[in-house]
Enzyme design. Structure first.
Site, PDB file in Angstrom:
ATOM      1  N   GLY A  85     -10.021   1.934 -11.192  1.00  0.00           N
ATOM      2  CA  GLY A  85      -9.932   0.816 -10.239  1.00  0.00           C
ATOM      3  C   GLY A  85     -10.768  -0.396 -10.636  1.00  0.00           C
ATOM      4  O   GLY A  85     -11.574  -0.892  -9.855  1.00  0.00           O
TER       5      GLY A  85
ATOM      6  N   GLY B 125     -11.059  -3.613  -8.403  1.00  0.00           N
ATOM      7  CA  GLY B 125     -11.696  -3.549  -7.077  1.00  0.00           C
ATOM      8  C   GLY B 125     -13.052  -4.238  -7.029  1.00  0.00           C
ATOM      9  O   GLY B 125     -13.656  -4.558  -8.058  1.00  0.00           O
ATOM     10  N   PHE B 126     -13.525  -4.428  -5.815  1.00  0.00           N
ATOM     11  CA  PHE B 126     -14.828  -5.066  -5.554  1.00  0.00           C
ATOM     12  C   PHE B 126     -15.948  -4.238  -6.210  1.00  0.00           C
ATOM     13  O   PHE B 126     -16.703  -4.724  -7.053  1.00  0.00           O
ATOM     14  CB  PHE B 126     -14.991  -5.121  -4.033  1.00  0.00           C
ATOM     15  CG  PHE B 126     -16.242  -5.735  -3.503  1.00  0.00           C
ATOM     16  CD1 PHE B 126     -16.797  -6.878  -4.058  1.00  0.00           C
ATOM     17  CD2 PHE B 126     -16.865  -5.167  -2.384  1.00  0.00           C
ATOM     18  CE1 PHE B 126     -17.950  -7.446  -3.522  1.00  0.00           C
ATOM     19  CE2 PHE B 126     -18.003  -5.736  -1.849  1.00  0.00           C
ATOM     20  CZ  PHE B 126     -18.556  -6.869  -2.420  1.00  0.00           C
TER      21      PHE B 126
ATOM     22  N   ARG C 247      -3.642  -0.398 -11.887  1.00  0.00           N
ATOM     23  CA  ARG C 247      -2.269   0.004 -11.528  1.00  0.00           C
ATOM     24  C   ARG C 247      -1.261  -0.705 -12.405  1.00  0.00           C
ATOM     25  O   ARG C 247      -0.201  -0.170 -12.690  1.00  0.00           O
ATOM     26  CB  ARG C 247      -1.986  -0.348 -10.078  1.00  0.00           C
ATOM     27  CG  ARG C 247      -2.605   0.600  -9.137  1.00  0.00           C
ATOM     28  CD  ARG C 247      -1.864   0.567  -7.868  1.00  0.00           C
ATOM     29  NE  ARG C 247      -2.626  -0.142  -6.853  1.00  0.00           N
ATOM     30  CZ  ARG C 247      -2.400  -0.004  -5.567  1.00  0.00           C
ATOM     31  NH1 ARG C 247      -1.412   0.760  -5.168  1.00  0.00           N
ATOM     32  NH2 ARG C 247      -3.123  -0.640  -4.693  1.00  0.00           N
TER      33      ARG C 247
ATOM     34  N   LEU D 174      -2.868   6.279  -8.943  1.00  0.00           N
ATOM     35  CA  LEU D 174      -3.321   7.550  -8.357  1.00  0.00           C
ATOM     36  C   LEU D 174      -2.152   8.433  -7.919  1.00  0.00           C
ATOM     37  O   LEU D 174      -2.314   9.643  -7.744  1.00  0.00           O
ATOM     38  CB  LEU D 174      -4.221   7.276  -7.139  1.00  0.00           C
ATOM     39  CG  LEU D 174      -5.547   6.561  -7.439  1.00  0.00           C
ATOM     40  CD1 LEU D 174      -6.233   6.146  -6.142  1.00  0.00           C
ATOM     41  CD2 LEU D 174      -6.458   7.449  -8.268  1.00  0.00           C
TER      42      LEU D 174
ATOM     43  N   ALA E  92     -11.519   4.164  -7.573  1.00  0.00           N
ATOM     44  CA  ALA E  92     -10.256   3.716  -6.962  1.00  0.00           C
ATOM     45  C   ALA E  92      -9.848   4.596  -5.782  1.00  0.00           C
ATOM     46  O   ALA E  92      -9.951   5.821  -5.837  1.00  0.00           O
ATOM     47  CB  ALA E  92      -9.140   3.735  -8.014  1.00  0.00           C
TER      48      ALA E  92
ATOM     49  N   LYS F 178     -10.646   9.484   3.149  1.00  0.00           N
ATOM     50  CA  LYS F 178     -11.875   9.645   2.363  1.00  0.00           C
ATOM     51  C   LYS F 178     -12.444  11.058   2.530  1.00  0.00           C
ATOM     52  O   LYS F 178     -12.902  11.670   1.569  1.00  0.00           O
ATOM     53  CB  LYS F 178     -12.917   8.601   2.768  1.00  0.00           C
ATOM     54  CG  LYS F 178     -12.512   7.164   2.479  1.00  0.00           C
ATOM     55  CD  LYS F 178     -12.160   6.914   1.018  1.00  0.00           C
ATOM     56  CE  LYS F 178     -13.331   6.929   0.068  1.00  0.00           C
ATOM     57  NZ  LYS F 178     -12.923   6.672  -1.331  1.00  0.00           N
TER      58      LYS F 178
ATOM     59  N   PRO G  50     -20.968   5.548   0.281  1.00  0.00           N
ATOM     60  CA  PRO G  50     -21.480   4.274   0.779  1.00  0.00           C
ATOM     61  C   PRO G  50     -21.036   3.995   2.214  1.00  0.00           C
ATOM     62  O   PRO G  50     -19.972   4.441   2.647  1.00  0.00           O
ATOM     63  CB  PRO G  50     -20.841   3.231  -0.154  1.00  0.00           C
ATOM     64  CG  PRO G  50     -20.109   3.987  -1.214  1.00  0.00           C
ATOM     65  CD  PRO G  50     -19.863   5.364  -0.672  1.00  0.00           C
TER      66      PRO G  50
ATOM     67  N   SER H  73     -13.971  -4.831   3.482  1.00  0.00           N
ATOM     68  CA  SER H  73     -15.267  -4.923   4.179  1.00  0.00           C
ATOM     69  C   SER H  73     -15.746  -6.374   4.290  1.00  0.00           C
ATOM     70  O   SER H  73     -16.470  -6.727   5.227  1.00  0.00           O
ATOM     71  CB  SER H  73     -16.327  -4.076   3.469  1.00  0.00           C
ATOM     72  OG  SER H  73     -16.314  -4.313   2.085  1.00  0.00           O
TER      73      SER H  73
HETATM   74  P1  NAP Z   1     -11.101  -2.538  -3.156  1.00  0.00           P
HETATM   75  O1  NAP Z   1     -11.661  -3.799  -3.684  1.00  0.00           O
HETATM   76  O2  NAP Z   1      -9.917  -2.589  -2.270  1.00  0.00           O
HETATM   77  O3  NAP Z   1     -10.828  -1.565  -4.375  1.00  0.00           O
HETATM   78  C1  NAP Z   1      -9.968  -0.463  -4.305  1.00  0.00           C
HETATM   79  C2  NAP Z   1      -9.519  -0.121  -5.719  1.00  0.00           C
HETATM   80  O4  NAP Z   1      -8.691   1.029  -5.658  1.00  0.00           O
HETATM   81  C3  NAP Z   1      -8.690  -1.245  -6.362  1.00  0.00           C
HETATM   82  O5  NAP Z   1      -8.993  -1.333  -7.723  1.00  0.00           O
HETATM   83  C4  NAP Z   1      -7.267  -0.753  -6.126  1.00  0.00           C
HETATM   84  O6  NAP Z   1      -6.333  -1.249  -7.070  1.00  0.00           O
HETATM   85  C5  NAP Z   1      -7.486   0.733  -6.360  1.00  0.00           C
HETATM   86  N1  NAP Z   1      -6.346   1.504  -5.851  1.00  0.00           N
HETATM   87  C6  NAP Z   1      -5.888   1.549  -4.567  1.00  0.00           C
HETATM   88  N2  NAP Z   1      -4.787   2.328  -4.528  1.00  0.00           N
HETATM   89  C7  NAP Z   1      -4.551   2.767  -5.787  1.00  0.00           C
HETATM   90  C8  NAP Z   1      -3.572   3.588  -6.393  1.00  0.00           C
HETATM   91  N3  NAP Z   1      -2.561   4.144  -5.691  1.00  0.00           N
HETATM   92  N4  NAP Z   1      -3.652   3.822  -7.716  1.00  0.00           N
HETATM   93  C9  NAP Z   1      -4.629   3.281  -8.458  1.00  0.00           C
HETATM   94  N5  NAP Z   1      -5.596   2.472  -7.957  1.00  0.00           N
HETATM   95  C10 NAP Z   1      -5.552   2.238  -6.636  1.00  0.00           C
HETATM   96  O7  NAP Z   1     -12.211  -1.768  -2.316  1.00  0.00           O
HETATM   97  P2  NAP Z   1     -13.720  -1.382  -2.699  1.00  0.00           P
HETATM   98  O8  NAP Z   1     -14.550  -1.761  -1.537  1.00  0.00           O
HETATM   99  O9  NAP Z   1     -14.079  -1.852  -4.043  1.00  0.00           O
HETATM  100  O10 NAP Z   1     -13.595   0.202  -2.681  1.00  0.00           O
HETATM  101  C11 NAP Z   1     -13.930   0.979  -3.800  1.00  0.00           C
HETATM  102  C12 NAP Z   1     -14.214   2.380  -3.355  1.00  0.00           C
HETATM  103  O11 NAP Z   1     -15.323   2.379  -2.468  1.00  0.00           O
HETATM  104  C13 NAP Z   1     -13.070   3.051  -2.609  1.00  0.00           C
HETATM  105  O12 NAP Z   1     -13.049   4.417  -2.974  1.00  0.00           O
HETATM  106  C14 NAP Z   1     -13.476   2.913  -1.153  1.00  0.00           C
HETATM  107  O13 NAP Z   1     -12.904   3.900  -0.344  1.00  0.00           O
HETATM  108  C15 NAP Z   1     -14.978   3.106  -1.294  1.00  0.00           C
HETATM  109  N6  NAP Z   1     -15.770   2.566  -0.191  1.00  0.00           N
HETATM  110  C16 NAP Z   1     -15.703   1.242   0.135  1.00  0.00           C
HETATM  111  C17 NAP Z   1     -16.494   0.754   1.179  1.00  0.00           C
HETATM  112  C18 NAP Z   1     -16.481  -0.691   1.565  1.00  0.00           C
HETATM  113  O14 NAP Z   1     -17.028  -1.038   2.631  1.00  0.00           O
HETATM  114  N7  NAP Z   1     -15.940  -1.587   0.775  1.00  0.00           N
HETATM  115  C19 NAP Z   1     -17.332   1.636   1.885  1.00  0.00           C
HETATM  116  C20 NAP Z   1     -17.369   2.987   1.502  1.00  0.00           C
HETATM  117  C21 NAP Z   1     -16.594   3.437   0.458  1.00  0.00           C
HETATM  118  P3  NAP Z   1      -5.433  -2.575  -6.729  1.00  0.00           P
HETATM  119  O15 NAP Z   1      -6.344  -3.736  -6.993  1.00  0.00           O
HETATM  120  O16 NAP Z   1      -4.299  -2.459  -7.666  1.00  0.00           O
HETATM  121  O17 NAP Z   1      -5.053  -2.467  -5.274  1.00  0.00           O
END
Ligand code: NAP
Length: 342
Positions: A8, A11-12, A33, A63, A83, A160, A185, A200
């Protein structure tokens, strides 16, 4: 120097983690992806001032499909599996989130095991720890698990918790010595690197643009994305971290109202639209009967969830930034990158 697979990269958290791995001298493979997104990732790494950007290689993998994962894991020492679907709104069917999160985690672990990877660090969430328990005063720790049948468990929270359980089950049944660590997190804030920021950050966006006219009585925990990335990297190599979960949070919960006040005091004119009023819970409950968007927030109204970051601090020497620093960093980055226009 280690070779690390980060899933991923768009992602952020994924992009910040790649930047910090490069700064620590590691070589990175990342999955996207679609390889069409490679220039976006390169732009984000440049915004993060990441050195050695030529040390990143890109592999296409989703995924929901087996394709690409063996190639991505080949020759890798560690995997940071970040991801997972994190949409800003409810899916029509909860399986749109649960299946990619759970089956994707299994795919990544299987590929890692078959490629003799040393350890997988999986980004789980506080969503797998502190939900579905109803009102409670206790301080959540890594020993807690979300109760899937309890109140307020949304499809994302479920995805999750189910994915993390599936990962531990995989390691126990078919891991063959592969090590697993999870990072859990809370809400991730901190500087965004481009327009495709995480769900977020929408809270900060809504406050700065005036879309959130009054702050609901909601409390959140925060962690800065740079600290969350560092914790993944610490957990990757620490001998103590094998088989462990680590909560990633700055400290005490912060209310939406406190966030709005912090933005106003730190950003001045740029935060002039941040709410000064609070929205009473009774009004939100009433409005939620006609607004599906508000319905999700009702179980969170007035709920303060406390959790401890002692384990990450004590075992891994982790020292996160404050709530205020990370929400202000999000706001400043949205302003700096011109991301406040709709
Ligand atoms: P994000 O920016 O939305 O990143 C999500 C990543 O997952 C992106 O790279 C997205 O790819 C990828 N992804 C989603 N569906 C997918 C699929 N079917 N196949 C392959 N890749 C896929 O969110 P983030 O905040 O960085 O989240 C990263 C991780 O931290 C996640 O596991 C999330 O659950 C966890 N998390 C986040 C928070 C928060 O507050 N942000 C808190 C706790 C845990 P695309 O760009 O192609 O969509």
């Amino acid at each position: 120097m280690a070779h690390v697979l980060v899933t991923g990269g768009t992602g952020f958290l994924g992009s910040h983690t790649i930047a910090r791995l490069l700064a620590s001298g590691h070589k990175v493979t990342t999955t996207l992806r679609s390889l069409k997104r490679q220039p976006d990732v390169e732009k984000m790494l440049s915004k993060a001032d990441a050195p050695w950007r030529e040390r990143v290689s890109y592999v296409e993998a989703d995924l929901t499909s087996d394709a690409g994962w063996d190639q991505a894991a080949a020759g890798v020492d560690y995997v940071l599996h970040i991801a997972s679907p994190f949409p800003g709104s409810h899916p029509r069917d909860e399986n749109e989130l649960i299946i990619p999160a759970r089956d994707g985690a299994r795919r990544v672990l299987r590929a890692a095991r078959d490629a003799d990877v040393r350890r997988v660090v999986l980004t789980s969430s506080f969503a797998a720890v502190g939900y579905g328990h109803g009102p409670t005063d206790r301080v959540f720790s890594e020993a807690d698990w979300t109760s899937l049948d309890g109140p307020g468990v949304t499809p994302y929270i479920k995805s999750k918790a189910v994915a993390e359980r599936a990962a531990w089950d995989f390691i126990a049944a078919e891991g063959k010595g592969l090590e697993l660590t999870t990072i859990n997190p809370v809400g991730i804030f901190g500087p965004v690197l481009g327009p495709d920021y995480s769900s977020s950050i929408r809270i900060i966006h809504a406050m700065l643009t005036g879309t959130m006219r009054a702050a609901p009585p909601i409390w959140t925990n925060t962690v800065d994305v740079r600290d969350a990335a560092d914790l993944h990297i610490k957990a990757m190599t620490s001998p103590d971290a094998a088989g462990q979960r680590y909560l990633a949070l700055a400290g005490e919960p912060i209310s939406f109202q406190q966030i709005a006040l912090t933005l106003r005091s730190q950003l001045g004119e740029a935060a002039a639209k941040a709410p000064t009023r609070s929205a009473p819970a009774w009004l939100l409950r009433l409005l939620s009967t006609v607004s599906p968007q508000l319905r999700d927030t009702v179980p969170q109204l007035g709920v303060v969830r406390r959790a401890s970051n002692a384990k990450a601090r004590e075992q891994l020497g982790w020292a996160p930034r404050s709530n205020e620093e990370s929400v202000v960093a999000s706001a400043r980055s949205l302003v700096r990158l011109g991301l406040l226009a709709d």
